[in-house]
Scaffold this motif. Structure first.
Motif, PDB file in Angstrom:
ATOM      1  N   ILE A  60       0.837  -1.192   0.000  1.00  0.00           N
ATOM      2  CA  ILE A  60       0.000   0.000   0.000  1.00  0.00           C
ATOM      3  C   ILE A  60       0.877   1.248   0.000  1.00  0.00           C
ATOM      4  CG2 ILE A  60      -1.740   1.303   1.268  1.00  0.00           C
ATOM      5  CD1 ILE A  60      -2.730  -1.314  -0.015  1.00  0.00           C
ATOM      6  N   THR A  61       0.663   2.093  -1.006  1.00  0.00           N
ATOM      7  CA  THR A  61       1.381   3.364  -1.118  1.00  0.00           C
ATOM      8  C   THR A  61       0.362   4.496  -1.107  1.00  0.00           C
ATOM      9  OG1 THR A  61       3.063   2.294  -2.498  1.00  0.00           O
ATOM     10  CG2 THR A  61       2.998   4.708  -2.490  1.00  0.00           C
ATOM     11  N   PRO A  62       0.425   5.382  -0.124  1.00  0.00           N
ATOM     12  CA  PRO A  62      -0.551   6.484  -0.079  1.00  0.00           C
ATOM     13  C   PRO A  62      -0.262   7.531  -1.153  1.00  0.00           C
ATOM     14  CG  PRO A  62       0.472   6.103   2.068  1.00  0.00           C
ATOM     15  CD  PRO A  62       1.292   5.384   1.052  1.00  0.00           C
ATOM     16  N   ARG A  63      -1.281   8.306  -1.488  1.00  0.00           N
ATOM     17  CA  ARG A  63      -1.109   9.445  -2.376  1.00  0.00           C
ATOM     18  C   ARG A  63      -2.058  10.565  -1.945  1.00  0.00           C
ATOM     19  NH1 ARG A  63      -4.599   9.574  -7.859  1.00  0.00           N
ATOM     20  NH2 ARG A  63      -6.498   8.636  -7.068  1.00  0.00           N
ATOM     21  N   TYR A  64      -1.639  11.786  -2.234  1.00  0.00           N
ATOM     22  CA  TYR A  64      -2.481  12.944  -1.969  1.00  0.00           C
ATOM     23  C   TYR A  64      -3.268  13.281  -3.226  1.00  0.00           C
ATOM     24  CZ  TYR A  64      -3.905  17.768  -1.089  1.00  0.00           C
ATOM     25  OH  TYR A  64      -4.649  18.920  -0.938  1.00  0.00           O
ATOM     26  N   ALA A  65      -4.589  13.301  -3.098  1.00  0.00           N
ATOM     27  CA  ALA A  65      -5.462  13.655  -4.216  1.00  0.00           C
ATOM     28  C   ALA A  65      -6.600  14.511  -3.669  1.00  0.00           C
ATOM     29  CB  ALA A  65      -5.992  12.407  -4.902  1.00  0.00           C
ATOM     30  N   MET A  66      -6.241  15.610  -3.001  1.00  0.00           N
ATOM     31  CA  MET A  66      -7.137  16.427  -2.187  1.00  0.00           C
ATOM     32  C   MET A  66      -7.514  15.655  -0.920  1.00  0.00           C
ATOM     33  SD  MET A  66      -7.312  19.311  -3.648  1.00  0.00           S
ATOM     34  CE  MET A  66      -8.596  20.090  -2.679  1.00  0.00           C
ATOM     35  N   THR A  67      -8.039  14.437  -1.093  1.00  0.00           N
ATOM     36  CA  THR A  67      -8.161  13.523   0.033  1.00  0.00           C
ATOM     37  C   THR A  67      -6.875  12.711   0.104  1.00  0.00           C
ATOM     38  OG1 THR A  67      -9.227  11.846  -1.343  1.00  0.00           O
ATOM     39  CG2 THR A  67     -10.668  13.400  -0.190  1.00  0.00           C
ATOM     40  N   TYR A  68      -6.809  11.759   1.046  1.00  0.00           N
ATOM     41  CA  TYR A  68      -5.613  10.922   1.211  1.00  0.00           C
ATOM     42  C   TYR A  68      -6.051   9.483   1.046  1.00  0.00           C
ATOM     43  CZ  TYR A  68      -0.937   9.922   3.065  1.00  0.00           C
ATOM     44  OH  TYR A  68       0.366   9.531   3.212  1.00  0.00           O
ATOM     45  N   GLN A  69      -5.469   8.783   0.086  1.00  0.00           N
ATOM     46  CA  GLN A  69      -5.974   7.458  -0.239  1.00  0.00           C
ATOM     47  C   GLN A  69      -4.861   6.560  -0.763  1.00  0.00           C
ATOM     48  OE1 GLN A  69      -7.733   8.195  -4.646  1.00  0.00           O
ATOM     49  NE2 GLN A  69      -8.808   9.303  -3.033  1.00  0.00           N
ATOM     50  N   PRO A  70      -5.065   5.236  -0.745  1.00  0.00           N
ATOM     51  CA  PRO A  70      -4.081   4.331  -1.351  1.00  0.00           C
ATOM     52  C   PRO A  70      -3.990   4.575  -2.852  1.00  0.00           C
ATOM     53  CG  PRO A  70      -5.616   3.136   0.071  1.00  0.00           C
ATOM     54  CD  PRO A  70      -6.176   4.509  -0.104  1.00  0.00           C
ATOM     55  N   ARG A  71      -2.758   4.662  -3.355  1.00  0.00           N
ATOM     56  CA  ARG A  71      -2.548   5.032  -4.760  1.00  0.00           C
ATOM     57  C   ARG A  71      -3.231   4.067  -5.725  1.00  0.00           C
ATOM     58  NH1 ARG A  71       0.861   8.335  -7.309  1.00  0.00           N
ATOM     59  NH2 ARG A  71       1.935   8.808  -5.340  1.00  0.00           N
ATOM     60  N   HIS A  72      -3.177   2.787  -5.438  1.00  0.00           N
ATOM     61  CA  HIS A  72      -3.732   1.790  -6.356  1.00  0.00           C
ATOM     62  C   HIS A  72      -4.940   1.068  -5.746  1.00  0.00           C
ATOM     63  CE1 HIS A  72      -0.280   2.527  -8.889  1.00  0.00           C
ATOM     64  NE2 HIS A  72       0.538   2.232  -7.899  1.00  0.00           N
ATOM     65  N   GLY A  73      -5.672   1.777  -4.901  1.00  0.00           N
ATOM     66  CA  GLY A  73      -6.836   1.167  -4.277  1.00  0.00           C
ATOM     67  C   GLY A  73      -6.432   0.277  -3.113  1.00  0.00           C
ATOM     68  N   LEU A  74      -7.404  -0.445  -2.577  1.00  0.00           N
ATOM     69  CA  LEU A  74      -7.145  -1.332  -1.438  1.00  0.00           C
ATOM     70  C   LEU A  74      -7.843  -2.667  -1.669  1.00  0.00           C
ATOM     71  CD1 LEU A  74      -5.882  -1.589   1.393  1.00  0.00           C
ATOM     72  CD2 LEU A  74      -8.091  -0.882   2.325  1.00  0.00           C
ATOM     73  N   PRO A  75      -7.144  -3.656  -2.262  1.00  0.00           N
ATOM     74  CA  PRO A  75      -7.763  -4.960  -2.501  1.00  0.00           C
ATOM     75  C   PRO A  75      -7.829  -5.783  -1.214  1.00  0.00           C
ATOM     76  CG  PRO A  75      -5.516  -4.910  -3.363  1.00  0.00           C
ATOM     77  CD  PRO A  75      -5.791  -3.546  -2.821  1.00  0.00           C
ATOM     78  N   LEU A  76      -9.026  -6.006  -0.735  1.00  0.00           N
ATOM     79  CA  LEU A  76      -9.248  -6.779   0.485  1.00  0.00           C
ATOM     80  C   LEU A  76     -10.004  -8.052   0.157  1.00  0.00           C
ATOM     81  CD1 LEU A  76     -10.378  -4.207   3.218  1.00  0.00           C
ATOM     82  CD2 LEU A  76      -8.121  -5.228   2.924  1.00  0.00           C
ATOM     83  N   ILE A  77      -9.676  -9.110   0.876  1.00  0.00           N
ATOM     84  CA  ILE A  77     -10.450 -10.344   0.810  1.00  0.00           C
ATOM     85  C   ILE A  77     -11.388 -10.369   2.007  1.00  0.00           C
ATOM     86  CG2 ILE A  77     -10.334 -12.867   0.923  1.00  0.00           C
ATOM     87  CD1 ILE A  77      -7.618 -12.669  -0.478  1.00  0.00           C
ATOM     88  N   LEU A  78     -12.682 -10.504   1.736  1.00  0.00           N
ATOM     89  CA  LEU A  78     -13.694 -10.571   2.787  1.00  0.00           C
ATOM     90  C   LEU A  78     -14.092 -12.029   2.981  1.00  0.00           C
ATOM     91  CD1 LEU A  78     -13.754  -7.545   2.008  1.00  0.00           C
ATOM     92  CD2 LEU A  78     -16.223  -7.578   2.381  1.00  0.00           C
ATOM     93  N   ARG A  79     -13.924 -12.511   4.195  1.00  0.00           N
ATOM     94  CA  ARG A  79     -14.284 -13.895   4.508  1.00  0.00           C
ATOM     95  C   ARG A  79     -15.411 -13.894   5.522  1.00  0.00           C
ATOM     96  NH1 ARG A  79     -10.307 -16.734   2.138  1.00  0.00           N
ATOM     97  NH2 ARG A  79      -8.168 -15.893   2.118  1.00  0.00           N
ATOM     98  N   PRO A  80     -16.473 -14.684   5.268  1.00  0.00           N
ATOM     99  CA  PRO A  80     -17.529 -14.783   6.288  1.00  0.00           C
ATOM    100  C   PRO A  80     -16.937 -15.182   7.623  1.00  0.00           C
ATOM    101  CG  PRO A  80     -18.223 -15.816   4.235  1.00  0.00           C
ATOM    102  CD  PRO A  80     -16.764 -15.468   4.068  1.00  0.00           C
ATOM    103  N   ARG A  81     -17.441 -14.590   8.680  1.00  0.00           N
ATOM    104  CA  ARG A  81     -16.880 -14.832  10.010  1.00  0.00           C
ATOM    105  C   ARG A  81     -16.846 -16.309  10.336  1.00  0.00           C
ATOM    106  NH1 ARG A  81     -19.708 -10.975  14.302  1.00  0.00           N
ATOM    107  NH2 ARG A  81     -18.599 -12.439  15.666  1.00  0.00           N
ATOM    108  N   SER A  82     -15.687 -16.739  10.862  1.00  0.00           N
ATOM    109  CA  SER A  82     -15.522 -18.148  11.219  1.00  0.00           C
ATOM    110  C   SER A  82     -16.161 -18.488  12.555  1.00  0.00           C
ATOM    111  CB  SER A  82     -14.024 -18.487  11.282  1.00  0.00           C
ATOM    112  OG  SER A  82     -13.369 -17.647  12.232  1.00  0.00           O
ATOM    113  N   ASP A  83     -16.472 -17.444  13.364  1.00  0.00           N
ATOM    114  CA  ASP A  83     -17.002 -17.700  14.702  1.00  0.00           C
ATOM    115  C   ASP A  83     -18.509 -17.503  14.767  1.00  0.00           C
ATOM    116  OD1 ASP A  83     -16.887 -14.958  14.244  1.00  0.00           O
ATOM    117  OD2 ASP A  83     -16.596 -14.482  16.365  1.00  0.00           O
ATOM    118  N   LYS A  84     -19.173 -17.291  13.601  1.00  0.00           N
ATOM    119  CA  LYS A  84     -20.602 -17.008  13.651  1.00  0.00           C
ATOM    120  C   LYS A  84     -21.236 -17.477  12.346  1.00  0.00           C
ATOM    121  CE  LYS A  84     -23.796 -13.202  14.574  1.00  0.00           C
ATOM    122  NZ  LYS A  84     -23.915 -11.761  14.840  1.00  0.00           N
ATOM    123  N   HIS A  85     -22.382 -18.123  12.465  1.00  0.00           N
ATOM    124  CA  HIS A  85     -23.084 -18.619  11.281  1.00  0.00           C
ATOM    125  C   HIS A  85     -24.371 -17.808  11.108  1.00  0.00           C
ATOM    126  CE1 HIS A  85     -20.431 -22.073  10.952  1.00  0.00           C
ATOM    127  NE2 HIS A  85     -20.544 -22.215  12.245  1.00  0.00           N
TER     128      HIS A  85
END
Length: 456
Positions: free
Chosen positions: A431-456
């Protein structure tokens, strides 16, 4: 304020001949401001081409500029590139005109109106999760920055225009807004140049503004031609009347405020939320503690407006994320007259950068300043000294009018998604930040979302 005139010279890096520190500011403004503030004493002189710019990070000096002597500090020439797009809206206007506009628009951000938004916010988030489901089930990453911007756009569009803007026009508005936002960022560090000097991208920037103008004025004209009462911000702006003068807003004034709220609102909350998810992906113990609170307060129900004050740790997580990554890491002002800041004399006519990013990470004001620690915002630790050094939404009478709305959106999105999923950064991503009026990751933020393992 001292009654004597200080003679201490304001320190600062020399930079390059003729252009000073402009290459550093344009390349990595937040990193450069953080380093310059750390080497100074809360007020640093920056040579920026032919003029002097002063970086302010000391909480006492920030307080003086934004609160105690705010009348001496206006939205000056550093805002000209931004003003080209936003006109004379709340973000850029000054003096009595700004006070009038703020007074007229304040009712749009009262608690009752924000409460009315919650049902729509929950629907937008639920629809977003449905859209993401196939990707989540395949175990593929989601660019949470892009997706959060889209969610926020839907929320802001409904707030501004209700259900009166069709999806095709909404897409067009988003495309033009992105172009204008990019142009605003490019113009920030050319503030010292006369407007007649050509700069890269200036023509495309003006064309995008003109096209967005046409869209906004068309929506306003349609509403004026069909004066049906609408429970949205545009409807309110069309109907409100100044109690003191009896005047209503002109189309130009409405355009400027719509521009301001759309451009300032749609990406700032999304940027702050993106960093919040990034930090949670790196701190599983904080995420687990957050889920405990969400399970206890919400159970299996979507959050309501009444639930939000009970989500105290959720708010602490957001506050700490906004400390480390304020959506707007820099504010700009110009001094009218000479002022005294501590032992220094700040000349009148100076261009000023106030940097929440630098203040929020300064170890002189924060313990373990680079550490993500939501508990620092617990009531027993968030004392007057710490509060004095925290201003992600500004301070004083010009504090962001949209702060309650932004925090409401942030709490609901965090609560809904974190309660259902564990988040982790996609493998190999840097992750590399950049200034674009706001402050954000330069190439976005790819996250993997996994359903919670402790709750069904």
């Amino acid at each position: 304020m001292s009654t004597t005139t200080p003679t201490i010279r304001i320190p600062g890096p020399a930079g390059f001949p003729l252009i000073g520190v402009l290459p550093y500011l344009s390349r990595d403004p937040c990193g450069f401001c953080l380093k310059a503030a750390a080497e100074g004493d809360g007020l640093v002189r920056l040579n920026a081409g032919p003029i002097k710019v002063y970086l302010v990070s000391h909480p006492d000096y920030v307080q003086q500029i934004l609160v105690t002597n705010a009348a001496n500090y206006i939205k000056g020439s550093m805002m000209d590139g931004i003003r080209l797009a936003l006109g004379n809206g709340l973000f850029t206007s000054n003096g009595d005109f700004w006070k009038r506009q703020r007074r007229l628009m304040q009712p749009a951000f009262h608690a009752r109106r924000i409460q009315d938004m919650v049902e729509h916010i929950n629907k937008v988030v639920a629809d977003g999760l449905k859209r993401w489901t196939p990707t989540i089930e395949r175990g593929e990453p989601i660019d949470i920055l892009t997706e959060t911007i889209h969610l926020n756009i839907e929320i802001i569009m409904n707030t501004l225009f209700g259900a009166t803007v069709e999806s095709e026009r909404s897409t067009r508005l988003l495309d033009l807004t992105n172009k204008v936002f990019h142009g605003m960022t490019e113009r920030v560090w050319t503030f010292f140049l006369p407007r007649w000097i050509p700069t890269p991208g200036a023509t495309a920037y003006q064309q995008a503004i003109t096209s967005l103008d046409e869209e906004i004025y068309s929506i306003i004209a349609t509403r004026r031609a069909n004066p049906v009462e609408h429970e949205d911000l545009l409807g309110m702006l069309l109907s409100i009347q100044d109690e003191e003068t009896g005047e209503r807003m002109s189309d130009g004034q409405i355009r400027d405020e719509i521009f301001t709220l759309f451009l300032a609102g749609y990406e700032s909350t999304a940027s702050g939320l993106t960093w919040t998810w990034y930090l949670l992906s790196q701190h599983p113990k904080v995420a687990a503690k957050l889920r405990e609170e969400l399970d206890q307060v919400l159970g299996n129900c979507p959050p309501t407006y009444e639930d939000l004050p009970k989500l105290t740790y959720t708010r602490q997580v957001i506050d700490e994320a906004f400390r480390l990554y304020p959506a707007f890491p820099m504010f700009f002002r110009s001094s009218v007259d000479t002022d005294i800041l501590g032992p220094y004399q700040l000349p009148g006519g100076s261009q000023i950068i106030l940097s929440p990013y630098a203040t929020h990470r300064d170890p002189r004001y924060w313990d373990n300043s680079e550490t993500f620690d939501p508990d620092r915002f617990a009531p027993e630790r968030f004392d007057a000294r710490v509060r004095h050094a925290y201003y992600p939404f500004g301070k004083g009478q010009r504090m962001c009018i949209g702060e309650p709305m932004s925090l409401t959106i942030a709490q609901i999105l965090i609560a809904t998604i974190v309660r259902a999923y564990e988040v982790e950064l996609a493998p190999g991503v840097v992750i590399t930040p950049r200034y674009a009026m706001t402050y954000q990751p330069r190439h976005g933020l790819p996250l993997i979302l996994r359903p919670r393992s402790d709750k069904h």
